[in-house]
Design a protein around this motif. Structure first.
Motif, short mmCIF file in Angstrom:
data_model
loop_
_atom_site.label_atom_id
_atom_site.label_comp_id
_atom_site.label_asym_id
_atom_site.label_seq_id
_atom_site.Cartn_x
_atom_site.Cartn_y
_atom_site.Cartn_z
N SER A 150 0.80 -1.34 -0.06
CA SER A 150 -0.07 -0.04 -0.16
C SER A 150 1.13 1.25 0.13
O SER A 150 0.35 2.44 -0.32
N TYR A 208 -3.12 6.30 -0.12
CA TYR A 208 -4.23 6.65 0.82
C TYR A 208 -4.81 8.01 0.56
O TYR A 208 -6.01 8.24 0.66
N THR A 255 -7.27 7.32 -2.14
CA THR A 255 -8.28 6.66 -1.85
C THR A 255 -9.27 7.43 -1.08
O THR A 255 -10.53 7.34 -1.28
N VAL A 256 -8.92 8.53 -0.10
CA VAL A 256 -9.77 9.03 0.56
C VAL A 256 -10.30 10.22 0.07
O VAL A 256 -10.98 11.24 0.73
N ALA A 314 -4.20 -0.13 -0.62
CA ALA A 314 -4.37 1.05 0.39
C ALA A 314 -6.02 0.76 0.82
O ALA A 314 -6.36 1.07 1.88
N LEU A 331 -7.41 0.34 4.64
CA LEU A 331 -8.42 1.13 5.28
C LEU A 331 -9.75 0.42 5.87
O LEU A 331 -10.24 0.57 6.71
N LEU A 334 -8.83 -1.53 9.05
CA LEU A 334 -8.93 -0.42 10.18
C LEU A 334 -10.15 -0.06 10.41
O LEU A 334 -10.64 -0.05 11.57
N PHE A 335 -11.11 0.05 9.53
CA PHE A 335 -12.58 0.17 9.83
C PHE A 335 -13.27 -0.85 10.46
O PHE A 335 -13.71 -0.73 11.72
#
Length: 330
Positions: free
Chosen positions: A62, A85, A88-89, A301, A305, A308-309
């Motif tokens: 990632s 990241y 991605t966000v 990535a 995420l 982590l969520f």
């Protein structure tokens, strides 16, 4: 007059000296203490090889600009840092906007699927607690979707949802006349309904099995006493059954949530490599972002995420339920 304590024959009353070393443990005790760890070694080794090592590799990927140009030797891919990241966000960019839409679709799908699985499983388990003729046959039939292989069951549903020769349209359109034209179930907006139906069909027997096992631990005398006090069926379910099943429900809801949110097999078998936008779950979305655009860095990535969520939701859920248990005990 003094009294002298006489020790029983064969027993020596001696206290260990503070400076005296303890005697070594016998070899048999050491073997008994180390046996559980030896039995766990194969499982720990498989867990390390199957889960932990790929997880660490995925985290490293990632942070790299890993595209189709570096597949042969991904270690030579340039270091991207947090760029994957950031892409991605970024909901203003196409990648981030698509990921957000997939995330929201997955949340709605998970909420409906878990809720329906729990409701159907609980209702069936409570209904089959009563003794009647054919109860064993019904229990067996209810567990058939859970016993069938996932791919075989989903492929069968895919054939049933075909527009021209599927059983669903044959019943709804040809037999009952509920639709003007045969609808498409595997493309368009109806694909979400298709995915939800298949997910609930193959998931609710697990809830039924767990709830039926939990109901076995509730004494029948409690229901008999409640009936003598004038409590009806719904009052018994509300006041006795559901509170007694609270520990079972806490584990069941968490397991169903994790299974449903990470479901990849169902949309992949139903729709193929390109799922419709209405049924674009996050697991299949990450697969498409990785293996269709060949941008494995961005896909990795997204996976990190997602991990982590799920860890955050699981930790918060366990913390909330543990506090609820302590409050209930008080």
């Amino acid at each position: 007059m003094t009294t002298t304590a006489i020790e029983p024959a064969g027993r020596t009353a001696s206290k260990p000296h503070p400076g005296r070393a303890r005697p070594p443990r016998p070899p048999g005790r050491l073997r008994r203490l180390s046996l559980p760890y030896l039995l766990l070694l194969p499982a720990l080794a498989l867990e390390l090889l199957v889960h932990l090592v790929p997880m660490v590799i995925g985290v490293v990927m990632s942070f790299k600009e890993l595209t189709q140009f570096f597949i042969r030797d991904w270690g030579t891919a340039p270091w991207a840092g947090f760029d994957n990241y950031a892409v991605t966000v970024d909901i203003d960019a196409p990648v981030g906007r698509a990921l957000l839409g997939s995330f929201l679709t997955t949340c709605l799908f998970t909420l409906l699927s878990v809720g329906l699985c729990w409701m159907l499983g609980t209702a069936a388990a409570i209904f089959l607690q009563e003794t009647f003729r054919g109860r064993g046959v019904l229990r067996t039939l209810f567990l058939v979707p859970y016993a069938l292989p996932v791919y075989a069951a989903v492929i069968t549903w895919a054939f049933m949802f075909q527009r021209d020769n599927g059983l669903v349209n044959h019943v709804l359109h040809d037999q009952l006349g509920l639709t003007d034209t045969p609808p498409f179930w595997l493309i368009g907006e109806n694909s979400f309904v298709t995915l939800l139906v298949v997910s609930v069909w193959k998931g609710w027997p697990f809830a039924f099995l767990i709830m039926m096992a939990g109901l076995q631990n509730i004494p029948r005398e409690i229901y008999e006493a409640a009936a003598l006090d004038g409590a009806g069926v719904w009052q018994q379910i509300r006041r006795i059954t559901l509170p007694s099943l609270r520990p079972v429900n806490q584990v069941l809801v968490l397991v169903l949530f994790l299974w449903t949110f990470n479901d990849f097999n169902t949309p992949f078998v139903l729709f193929g490599k390109a799922a419709p936008e209405a049924a674009d779950l996050i697991a299949i979305h990450i697969y498409q972002s990785s293996f269709q655009t060949w941008n494995f860095g961005t896909g990795a990535a997204m996976s990190v995420l997602l991990l982590l969520f799920l860890l955050a939701v699981t930790g918060g859920y366990l913390l909330a339920t543990s506090r609820g248990r302590r409050t209930g005990d008080v």
